[in-house]
Scaffold this motif. Sequence first.
Motif, PDB file in Angstrom:
ATOM      1  N   ASP A 151       3.431 -10.717 -13.733  1.00  0.00           N
ATOM      2  CA  ASP A 151       4.746 -11.053 -13.169  1.00  0.00           C
ATOM      3  C   ASP A 151       5.911 -10.476 -13.973  1.00  0.00           C
ATOM      4  OD1 ASP A 151       3.526 -12.511 -11.103  1.00  0.00           O
ATOM      5  OD2 ASP A 151       3.461 -14.315 -12.330  1.00  0.00           O
ATOM      6  N   ARG A 152       5.677  -9.333 -14.668  1.00  0.00           N
ATOM      7  CA  ARG A 152       6.743  -8.733 -15.476  1.00  0.00           C
ATOM      8  C   ARG A 152       6.951  -7.236 -15.248  1.00  0.00           C
ATOM      9  NH1 ARG A 152       4.374 -12.460 -19.141  1.00  0.00           N
ATOM     10  NH2 ARG A 152       5.901 -13.979 -19.825  1.00  0.00           N
ATOM     11  N   MET A 153       6.000  -6.541 -14.678  1.00  0.00           N
ATOM     12  CA  MET A 153       6.082  -5.088 -14.582  1.00  0.00           C
ATOM     13  C   MET A 153       7.042  -4.679 -13.459  1.00  0.00           C
ATOM     14  SD  MET A 153       4.252  -4.801 -17.167  1.00  0.00           S
ATOM     15  CE  MET A 153       3.958  -3.059 -17.450  1.00  0.00           C
ATOM     16  N   ASN A 154       7.599  -3.442 -13.567  1.00  0.00           N
ATOM     17  CA  ASN A 154       8.701  -3.095 -12.680  1.00  0.00           C
ATOM     18  C   ASN A 154       8.684  -1.673 -12.124  1.00  0.00           C
ATOM     19  OD1 ASN A 154      11.124  -3.126 -11.313  1.00  0.00           O
ATOM     20  ND2 ASN A 154      12.370  -3.548 -13.087  1.00  0.00           N
ATOM     21  N   SER A 155       7.720  -0.827 -12.482  1.00  0.00           N
ATOM     22  CA  SER A 155       7.658   0.517 -11.907  1.00  0.00           C
ATOM     23  C   SER A 155       6.278   1.116 -12.149  1.00  0.00           C
ATOM     24  CB  SER A 155       8.746   1.432 -12.497  1.00  0.00           C
ATOM     25  OG  SER A 155       8.636   1.577 -13.894  1.00  0.00           O
ATOM     26  N   HIS A 156       5.942   2.134 -11.358  1.00  0.00           N
ATOM     27  CA  HIS A 156       4.677   2.849 -11.581  1.00  0.00           C
ATOM     28  C   HIS A 156       4.867   4.321 -11.245  1.00  0.00           C
ATOM     29  CE1 HIS A 156       4.142   2.453  -7.191  1.00  0.00           C
ATOM     30  NE2 HIS A 156       3.264   3.441  -7.301  1.00  0.00           N
TER      31      HIS A 156
ATOM     32  N   ASP B 295       0.887  -1.161   0.000  1.00  0.00           N
ATOM     33  CA  ASP B 295       0.000   0.000   0.000  1.00  0.00           C
ATOM     34  C   ASP B 295       0.926   1.212   0.000  1.00  0.00           C
ATOM     35  OD1 ASP B 295      -1.820   2.087   0.709  1.00  0.00           O
ATOM     36  OD2 ASP B 295      -3.071   0.663   1.801  1.00  0.00           O
ATOM     37  N   ASP B 296       0.919   2.015  -1.076  1.00  0.00           N
ATOM     38  CA  ASP B 296       1.961   3.019  -1.266  1.00  0.00           C
ATOM     39  C   ASP B 296       1.398   4.297  -1.879  1.00  0.00           C
ATOM     40  OD1 ASP B 296       4.429   4.331  -2.043  1.00  0.00           O
ATOM     41  OD2 ASP B 296       5.369   2.370  -1.989  1.00  0.00           O
ATOM     42  N   GLY B 297       1.793   5.435  -1.362  1.00  0.00           N
ATOM     43  CA  GLY B 297       1.328   6.726  -1.861  1.00  0.00           C
ATOM     44  C   GLY B 297       2.304   7.441  -2.766  1.00  0.00           C
ATOM     45  N   PHE B 298       3.348   6.741  -3.221  1.00  0.00           N
ATOM     46  CA  PHE B 298       4.382   7.380  -4.039  1.00  0.00           C
ATOM     47  C   PHE B 298       4.588   6.653  -5.362  1.00  0.00           C
ATOM     48  CE2 PHE B 298       5.408   8.107   0.416  1.00  0.00           C
ATOM     49  CZ  PHE B 298       5.536   9.488   0.435  1.00  0.00           C
ATOM     50  N   SER B 299       5.082   7.385  -6.365  1.00  0.00           N
ATOM     51  CA  SER B 299       5.559   6.754  -7.588  1.00  0.00           C
ATOM     52  C   SER B 299       6.822   5.988  -7.222  1.00  0.00           C
ATOM     53  CB  SER B 299       5.902   7.825  -8.638  1.00  0.00           C
ATOM     54  OG  SER B 299       4.742   8.544  -9.006  1.00  0.00           O
ATOM     55  N   ARG B 300       7.043   4.843  -7.862  1.00  0.00           N
ATOM     56  CA  ARG B 300       8.228   4.024  -7.561  1.00  0.00           C
ATOM     57  C   ARG B 300       8.916   3.641  -8.854  1.00  0.00           C
ATOM     58  NH1 ARG B 300       9.521   4.366  -2.146  1.00  0.00           N
ATOM     59  NH2 ARG B 300       7.580   4.366  -0.977  1.00  0.00           N
ATOM     60  N   ARG B 301      10.181   4.055  -8.981  1.00  0.00           N
ATOM     61  CA  ARG B 301      10.920   3.833 -10.221  1.00  0.00           C
ATOM     62  C   ARG B 301      11.508   2.444 -10.364  1.00  0.00           C
ATOM     63  NH1 ARG B 301      13.926   7.471 -12.140  1.00  0.00           N
ATOM     64  NH2 ARG B 301      12.896   9.186 -11.139  1.00  0.00           N
ATOM     65  N   ASN B 302      11.521   1.657  -9.285  1.00  0.00           N
ATOM     66  CA  ASN B 302      12.070   0.309  -9.377  1.00  0.00           C
ATOM     67  C   ASN B 302      11.437  -0.573  -8.301  1.00  0.00           C
ATOM     68  OD1 ASN B 302      13.545  -2.055  -9.444  1.00  0.00           O
ATOM     69  ND2 ASN B 302      15.524  -1.034  -9.598  1.00  0.00           N
ATOM     70  N   TRP B 303      10.494  -1.422  -8.707  1.00  0.00           N
ATOM     71  CA  TRP B 303       9.819  -2.293  -7.749  1.00  0.00           C
ATOM     72  C   TRP B 303      10.775  -3.299  -7.122  1.00  0.00           C
ATOM     73  CZ3 TRP B 303       4.627  -3.734 -10.590  1.00  0.00           C
ATOM     74  CH2 TRP B 303       3.782  -2.623 -10.591  1.00  0.00           C
ATOM     75  N   GLY B 304      11.919  -3.520  -7.727  1.00  0.00           N
ATOM     76  CA  GLY B 304      12.907  -4.423  -7.147  1.00  0.00           C
ATOM     77  C   GLY B 304      13.541  -3.864  -5.886  1.00  0.00           C
ATOM     78  N   GLU B 305      13.385  -2.561  -5.666  1.00  0.00           N
ATOM     79  CA  GLU B 305      13.980  -1.907  -4.501  1.00  0.00           C
ATOM     80  C   GLU B 305      13.003  -1.715  -3.343  1.00  0.00           C
ATOM     81  OE1 GLU B 305      15.497   1.735  -6.114  1.00  0.00           O
ATOM     82  OE2 GLU B 305      17.236   0.750  -6.989  1.00  0.00           O
TER      83      GLU B 305
END
Length: 146
Positions: free
Chosen positions: A127-132, A48-58
């Motif tokens: 199972d492939r996406m990585n940022s939002h 549950d996140d209120g921010f844009s995230r450039r790398n879901w791996g992090e």
Amino acid sequence: MKKIASVLAAVGVAAVSLVTAQGVANAACTYDHACMYSAANYTGLKRDDGFSRRNWGEITYSGSSIALYRGDGSQQNVSSMQNRDPNSYIAVFYNSNYGGSCFRIKPNGSVPNFQSIPLSRGGDANDRMNSHEFNSGKCQTGTIYG
């Protein structure tokens, strides 16, 4: 103000759901946030996140050490998503740093199964996406879902 507080308390109590097979309790997605889930239909591990995230791996699912992206095809990668921002589209990208194939989720929209989202590079988004990114200008031609 007292009425608003009592309504919010009632909604919070009603929003608590059963414990999933992974042992993570899923409450309703927070207003103005994005929620990412490891399984279809908003189940499994949750962020549950209120921010844009450039790398879901992090970043990890709430209460765990499991990253939202662990390499293409990992069964624990994001498989469904909710956008609870009433004013913003959320763009979801194949690559980190908001790049590659993308799609958008409309305000207050959701995608119950990324497997139903075709990618321009071929295959589907499951199972492939990585940022939002909220209010992204980088995915203006991406298909809108939700």
